[in-house]
Design a protein around this motif. Sequence first.
Motif, mmCIF file in Angstrom:
data_model
loop_
_atom_site.group_PDB
_atom_site.id
_atom_site.type_symbol
_atom_site.label_atom_id
_atom_site.label_comp_id
_atom_site.label_asym_id
_atom_site.label_seq_id
_atom_site.Cartn_x
_atom_site.Cartn_y
_atom_site.Cartn_z
ATOM 1 N N UNK A 1 57.736 50.712 30.753
ATOM 2 C CA UNK A 1 57.825 50.724 29.286
ATOM 3 C C UNK A 1 58.408 49.407 28.777
ATOM 4 N N UNK A 2 59.407 48.883 29.463
ATOM 5 C CA UNK A 2 60.013 47.603 29.077
ATOM 6 C C UNK A 2 58.984 46.484 29.132
ATOM 7 N N UNK A 3 58.188 46.479 30.181
ATOM 8 C CA UNK A 3 57.139 45.477 30.339
ATOM 9 C C UNK A 3 56.077 45.621 29.245
ATOM 10 N N UNK B 1 53.222 48.371 23.389
ATOM 11 C CA UNK B 1 53.865 49.567 22.854
ATOM 12 C C UNK B 1 55.095 49.126 22.073
ATOM 13 N N UNK B 2 55.659 50.057 21.335
ATOM 14 C CA UNK B 2 56.850 49.741 20.546
ATOM 15 C C UNK B 2 58.116 50.057 21.345
ATOM 16 N N UNK C 1 57.688 63.073 24.940
ATOM 17 C CA UNK C 1 57.208 63.047 23.568
ATOM 18 C C UNK C 1 57.642 64.287 22.787
ATOM 19 N N UNK C 2 57.574 65.443 23.403
ATOM 20 C CA UNK C 2 57.944 66.694 22.737
ATOM 21 C C UNK C 2 59.417 66.699 22.344
ATOM 22 N N UNK D 1 51.972 57.807 17.484
ATOM 23 C CA UNK D 1 51.406 56.743 16.652
ATOM 24 C C UNK D 1 52.418 55.614 16.445
ATOM 25 N N UNK D 2 53.692 55.969 16.370
ATOM 26 C CA UNK D 2 54.753 54.973 16.193
ATOM 27 C C UNK D 2 54.938 54.102 17.435
ATOM 28 N N UNK D 3 54.313 54.481 18.544
ATOM 29 C CA UNK D 3 54.332 53.645 19.748
ATOM 30 C C UNK D 3 53.468 52.400 19.551
ATOM 31 N N UNK D 4 52.516 52.448 18.639
ATOM 32 C CA UNK D 4 51.649 51.293 18.386
ATOM 33 C C UNK D 4 52.464 50.214 17.686
#
Length: 136
Positions: A60-62, A69-70, A83-84, A99-102
């Motif tokens: 995720x950091x990469x 990703x955000x 996510x849940x 969607x906020x991951x974009x």
Amino acid sequence: MKKEEVPQDKSNLASANIREMMYAVDENGKYTTSLSTGWDPKTIALDNAIKEIEERIALAKERVANNQTSPIEYYMELHKMDLTVLASYVGLWKWRVKRHFKPSVFKKLSDKTLQKYADVFDISINQLKTFNGGES
């Protein structure tokens, strides 16, 4: 298992002076509790789970560094959420959180929405916006 058979294998718990309570049968055949410093199969499973979490955090950091990703995804992984769980904590639908991951959507989020995430992750909005590799 008998009380004298309760495993006392070396584990992460033992190094932290933590013991796990287990049920065992005493010499009279009655159930009792006994403390265990660890059990090898459980230690292996726990170590594997921790390694997998660390790999997901690094990935995720990469992905944040590569603008794929955000920072929300990184902090979600860092705090061992899915996510849940994250959606329930911030009070949004899962599809909205995803969607906020974009990165393009993340950049347009209001401070009110960012504050919800910051509160959950126990960081400031500025730390969330100016992700610097997860360092505080």
